[in-house]
Design a protein around this motif. Structure first.
Motif, short mmCIF file in Angstrom:
data_model
loop_
_atom_site.label_atom_id
_atom_site.label_comp_id
_atom_site.label_asym_id
_atom_site.label_seq_id
_atom_site.Cartn_x
_atom_site.Cartn_y
_atom_site.Cartn_z
N VAL A 31 0.74 -1.31 0.00
CA VAL A 31 0.01 0.07 0.09
C VAL A 31 0.75 1.18 0.06
O VAL A 31 0.72 2.16 -0.80
N ILE A 32 1.90 1.27 0.82
CA ILE A 32 2.63 2.60 1.15
C ILE A 32 3.66 2.75 -0.33
O ILE A 32 3.64 4.16 -0.39
N ILE A 33 4.01 1.69 -0.82
CA ILE A 33 4.99 2.15 -2.06
C ILE A 33 4.42 2.78 -3.14
O ILE A 33 4.68 3.95 -3.54
N PRO A 34 3.34 2.28 -3.56
CA PRO A 34 2.56 3.25 -4.56
C PRO A 34 1.92 4.46 -4.06
O PRO A 34 2.10 5.71 -4.78
N GLN A 35 1.59 4.72 -2.70
CA GLN A 35 1.27 6.13 -2.08
C GLN A 35 2.39 6.85 -2.28
O GLN A 35 2.49 8.21 -2.75
N ILE A 36 3.77 6.36 -2.04
CA ILE A 36 4.80 7.27 -1.87
C ILE A 36 5.17 7.80 -3.44
O ILE A 36 5.58 8.99 -3.64
N ILE A 37 5.06 6.96 -4.36
CA ILE A 37 5.48 7.14 -5.93
C ILE A 37 4.23 8.10 -6.08
O ILE A 37 4.60 9.15 -7.20
N LYS A 38 3.28 8.44 -5.78
CA LYS A 38 2.14 9.42 -6.10
C LYS A 38 2.53 10.69 -5.25
O LYS A 38 2.20 11.77 -5.78
N LEU A 39 2.82 10.40 -4.01
CA LEU A 39 3.10 11.77 -3.02
C LEU A 39 4.19 12.51 -3.32
O LEU A 39 4.15 13.75 -3.29
N LEU A 48 13.13 7.89 -7.69
CA LEU A 48 14.00 6.99 -8.62
C LEU A 48 13.95 5.41 -8.15
O LEU A 48 13.89 4.47 -9.05
N ALA A 49 13.63 5.32 -6.84
CA ALA A 49 13.64 3.81 -6.51
C ALA A 49 13.04 3.98 -5.06
O ALA A 49 13.23 4.89 -4.01
N VAL A 50 12.19 2.99 -4.35
CA VAL A 50 11.73 2.82 -3.18
C VAL A 50 11.69 1.45 -2.81
O VAL A 50 10.95 0.55 -3.82
N ILE A 69 15.34 18.01 2.00
CA ILE A 69 15.19 16.62 2.18
C ILE A 69 14.30 16.17 3.40
O ILE A 69 13.53 15.61 3.24
N TYR A 70 14.16 17.24 4.29
CA TYR A 70 13.49 16.99 5.77
C TYR A 70 12.12 17.04 5.23
O TYR A 70 11.14 16.36 5.59
N THR A 71 11.77 18.23 4.46
CA THR A 71 10.30 18.44 3.81
C THR A 71 9.77 17.17 3.30
O THR A 71 8.61 16.93 3.45
N VAL A 72 10.57 16.69 2.31
CA VAL A 72 10.23 15.65 1.60
C VAL A 72 9.88 14.27 2.39
O VAL A 72 8.68 13.72 2.20
N VAL A 73 10.93 13.91 3.05
CA VAL A 73 10.79 12.72 3.92
C VAL A 73 9.74 12.77 4.99
O VAL A 73 9.09 12.06 5.51
N GLU A 74 9.78 13.96 5.59
CA GLU A 74 8.59 14.24 6.59
C GLU A 74 7.07 14.08 6.08
O GLU A 74 6.19 13.53 6.83
N THR A 75 7.15 14.79 4.91
CA THR A 75 5.77 14.60 4.23
C THR A 75 5.28 13.01 3.85
O THR A 75 4.45 12.80 4.06
N VAL A 76 6.51 12.37 3.53
CA VAL A 76 6.22 10.85 3.46
C VAL A 76 5.97 10.08 4.60
O VAL A 76 4.93 9.30 4.74
N LYS A 77 6.59 10.41 5.87
CA LYS A 77 6.49 9.93 7.03
C LYS A 77 5.11 10.15 7.65
O LYS A 77 4.55 8.91 7.89
N LYS A 78 4.72 11.30 7.39
CA LYS A 78 3.37 11.78 8.07
C LYS A 78 2.30 11.09 7.31
O LYS A 78 1.41 10.27 7.85
#
Length: 155
Positions: A31-39, A48-50, A69-78
């Protein structure tokens, strides 16, 4: 595998679940890999890879210079933690660790790092998440000695 040219940097970021608990099941991964690819494109970047392991995630992405980097990763984590928790996909509350490990990847190395990310299960057959972090930190320290850099931080 595509590489990008222009005003950007490729970032390999990885981070564990809180307390490095093996909470990422196959169902959660699917579920989360496709979400990350869209997010990630919604914050101006490109995946590029996840891939995930039960206790951590790896994300290689093209970082738009308008974002940190922090903004992107924190968005994904949240977003991923909220989805997992709202859909009760985990027996306990799903929380990512506050720690983020990241480094830039030259365009020439994107295919190699992407392959490592895709093949995480084999990569971790003989290596824990802690071993992987230690290896990356040793590489950073070696590069610091070679380039005479005196300090660095881990977010």
């Amino acid at each position: 595998m595509e590489t990008f040219t222009g005003n950007h940097v490729n970032i390999h970021a990885f981070w564990p679940t809180k307390n490095i608990e093996p909470l990422i099941t196959n169902e959660i991964q699917q579920v989360i890999i496709p979400q990350i690819i869209k997010l990630v494109p919604k914050v101006g970047c490109r995946v590029l890879a996840v891939n995930t392991m039960p206790d951590h995630i790896h994300l290689l992405f093209w970082l738009n210079p308008d974002y940190s980097i922090y903004t992107v990763v924190e968005t994904v984590k949240k977003c991923t933690a909220a989805y997992i928790n709202e859909n009760k996909m985990c027996k306990k509350k799903f929380i990512w660790s506050e720690k983020i490990y990241s480094y830039s990847v030259p365009n020439d190395n994107v295919p190699e790092v992407s392959a490592i990310i895709r093949l995480q299960k084999g990569h971790h057959a003989n290596m824990t998440f802690e071993d992987e972090v230690a290896r990356h930190l040793q590489n950073v320290e070696r590069l610091m000695r070679l380039t005479n850099v005196k300090s660095f931080t881990v977010e």
